[in-house]
Design a protein around this motif. Structure first.
Motif, PDB file in Angstrom:
ATOM      1  N   GLY A 109      -6.452   7.310   0.004  1.00 19.37           N
ATOM      2  CA  GLY A 109      -5.894   6.385   0.988  1.00 19.37           C
ATOM      3  C   GLY A 109      -6.048   6.818   2.431  1.00 19.37           C
ATOM      4  O   GLY A 109      -5.375   6.271   3.317  1.00 19.37           O
ATOM      5  N   LYS A 110      -6.955   7.744   2.692  1.00 16.37           N
ATOM      6  CA  LYS A 110      -7.006   8.312   4.047  1.00 16.37           C
ATOM      7  C   LYS A 110      -7.493   7.342   5.113  1.00 16.37           C
ATOM      8  O   LYS A 110      -7.261   7.577   6.314  1.00 16.37           O
ATOM      9  CB  LYS A 110      -7.857   9.578   4.053  1.00 16.37           C
ATOM     10  N   TYR A 111      -8.136   6.228   4.719  1.00 19.72           N
ATOM     11  CA  TYR A 111      -8.610   5.272   5.726  1.00 19.72           C
ATOM     12  C   TYR A 111      -7.708   4.051   5.842  1.00 19.72           C
ATOM     13  O   TYR A 111      -8.031   3.118   6.574  1.00 19.72           O
ATOM     14  CB  TYR A 111     -10.034   4.824   5.396  1.00 19.72           C
ATOM     15  N   LEU A 112      -6.599   4.024   5.118  1.00 18.37           N
ATOM     16  CA  LEU A 112      -5.700   2.875   5.203  1.00 18.37           C
ATOM     17  C   LEU A 112      -4.895   2.927   6.510  1.00 18.37           C
ATOM     18  O   LEU A 112      -4.551   3.980   6.995  1.00 18.37           O
ATOM     19  CB  LEU A 112      -4.749   2.865   4.012  1.00 18.37           C
ATOM     20  N   LYS A 114     -11.388   1.531   1.644  1.00 15.84           N
ATOM     21  CA  LYS A 114     -11.460   1.003   3.010  1.00 15.84           C
ATOM     22  C   LYS A 114     -12.270  -0.295   3.046  1.00 15.84           C
ATOM     23  O   LYS A 114     -11.857  -1.291   3.650  1.00 15.84           O
ATOM     24  CB  LYS A 114     -12.084   2.043   3.941  1.00 15.84           C
ATOM     25  N   ARG A 115     -13.422  -0.296   2.399  1.00 13.79           N
ATOM     26  CA  ARG A 115     -14.293  -1.477   2.430  1.00 13.79           C
ATOM     27  C   ARG A 115     -13.610  -2.692   1.803  1.00 13.79           C
ATOM     28  O   ARG A 115     -13.720  -3.818   2.316  1.00 13.79           O
ATOM     29  CB  ARG A 115     -15.610  -1.174   1.706  1.00 13.79           C
ATOM     30  N   VAL A 145      -9.359  -2.806   3.593  1.00 13.21           N
ATOM     31  CA  VAL A 145      -9.198  -2.780   5.051  1.00 13.21           C
ATOM     32  C   VAL A 145     -10.245  -3.670   5.714  1.00 13.21           C
ATOM     33  O   VAL A 145      -9.903  -4.597   6.464  1.00 13.21           O
ATOM     34  CB  VAL A 145      -9.301  -1.336   5.602  1.00 13.21           C
ATOM     35  N   ASP A 146     -11.512  -3.417   5.396  1.00 11.90           N
ATOM     36  CA  ASP A 146     -12.589  -4.208   5.986  1.00 11.90           C
ATOM     37  C   ASP A 146     -12.735  -5.577   5.340  1.00 11.90           C
ATOM     38  O   ASP A 146     -13.415  -6.450   5.888  1.00 11.90           O
ATOM     39  CB  ASP A 146     -13.918  -3.453   5.887  1.00 11.90           C
ATOM     40  N   ALA A 165     -12.127   6.838  -1.345  1.00  8.13           N
ATOM     41  CA  ALA A 165     -11.642   6.480  -0.012  1.00  8.13           C
ATOM     42  C   ALA A 165     -12.503   5.428   0.688  1.00  8.13           C
ATOM     43  O   ALA A 165     -11.981   4.461   1.264  1.00  8.13           O
ATOM     44  CB  ALA A 165     -11.518   7.729   0.855  1.00  8.13           C
ATOM     45  N   GLU A 166     -13.798   5.602   0.663  1.00  2.00           N
ATOM     46  CA  GLU A 166     -14.682   4.678   1.380  1.00  2.00           C
ATOM     47  C   GLU A 166     -14.606   3.278   0.786  1.00  2.00           C
ATOM     48  O   GLU A 166     -14.542   2.285   1.529  1.00  2.00           O
ATOM     49  CB  GLU A 166     -16.124   5.201   1.342  1.00  2.00           C
ATOM     50  N   LYS A 188       0.856  -1.191   0.000  1.00  4.08           N
ATOM     51  CA  LYS A 188       0.000   0.000   0.000  1.00  4.08           C
ATOM     52  C   LYS A 188       0.887   1.234   0.000  1.00  4.08           C
ATOM     53  O   LYS A 188       1.621   1.479   0.949  1.00  4.08           O
ATOM     54  CB  LYS A 188      -0.912  -0.003   1.235  1.00  4.08           C
TER      55      LYS A 188
END
Length: 236
Positions: A233-236, A203-204, A207-208, A199-200, A3
């Motif tokens: 990439g703000k939620y990584l 993440k889903r 990440v999730d 971004a969302e 990443k």
């Protein structure tokens, strides 16, 4: 999975340029050819900036399509058509280096014909799976990649490497697409994305680990690289 989060779109292009350059050099050094799969959308915009900066013998590159719309190349939805008009004039590339689909054939035959073309370019038998040097992938707002959509039967396809799809939820409905067995046999797959709108879903998927098509990209003997700007990439 690697990443890579950088500041902005310009730095995404720089990093993508570097990664493509490494893949190309390795492939040309090893086999005197670089086989790359293309996607539409923002991938084209990145490539138009990246390829002119790469120090490489472009004559040894061969371009395929990770998916393609079943439309004439003059149609605005044709991925090949867009590359033909926007990328080729900016480089020393020749149209003969691209392997487009043949829409003069019925859809199912078109997909089978493209699979044969891919196998012929790699010089392998029907029992082998081609190993692309690099696939440049995109991700839609629903988590789809190539023309593999959430909850679609093609996600379970095991025998076809290139499959027809006649019911794409995103128009145009008729397309041909690489399937997961082919994608996940690549030496490298790259998602390059920019903007807060990504971004969302980033993440889903990453990440999730939601059960979405883009999350099923996992090269079995290669690497998966995410190159994102700070917003994507703000939620990584």
């Amino acid at each position: 999975m690697s990443k890579i989060v950088v500041n902005n779109e310009s730095e995404v292009t720089e990093r993508l340029t570097s990664e493509i350059s490494k893949c190309a050099k390795r492939a040309i050094d090893e086999r005197d050819a670089f086989r790359i799969g293309l996607s539409g959308g923002s991938v084209l915009n990145f490539l138009c900036k990246a390829i002119p900066k790469i120090q490489t013998d472009l004559s040894k590159w061969k371009f395929f399509f990770c998916d393609e719309r079943y439309v004439d190349e003059t149609h605005p939805e044709s991925t090949y058509g867009v590359y033909k008009t926007k990328l080729v004039p900016e480089t020393n590339l020749k149209l003969q280096q691209f392997v487009p689909i043949n829409i003069s054939l019925p859809l199912n035959e078109c997909a089978a014909d493209y699979e044969r073309k891919v196998r012929d370019e790699f010089g392998i038998s029907n029992s082998e799976i081609p190993e692309f040097d690099l696939l440049l992938l995109g991700m839609g707002p629903d988590g789809h990649t190539c023309s593999l959509f959430p909850n679609h039967a093609l996600l379970q396809e095991k025998s076809l490497l290139i499959a027809p799809i006649a019911d794409s939820p995103k128009p145009p409905p008729k397309r041909v697409t690489m399937t997961l067995p082919l994608i996940n046999n690549a030496k490298c797959c790259i998602f390059a994305m920019c903007g807060a709108s990504k971004a969302e879903m980033v993440k889903r998927v990453f990440v999730d680990k939601e059960d979405l098509p883009a999350g099923k990209i996992s090269p079995k003997n290669g690497e998966l690289i995410l190159i994102l700007d700070s917003e994507a990439g703000k939620y990584l």
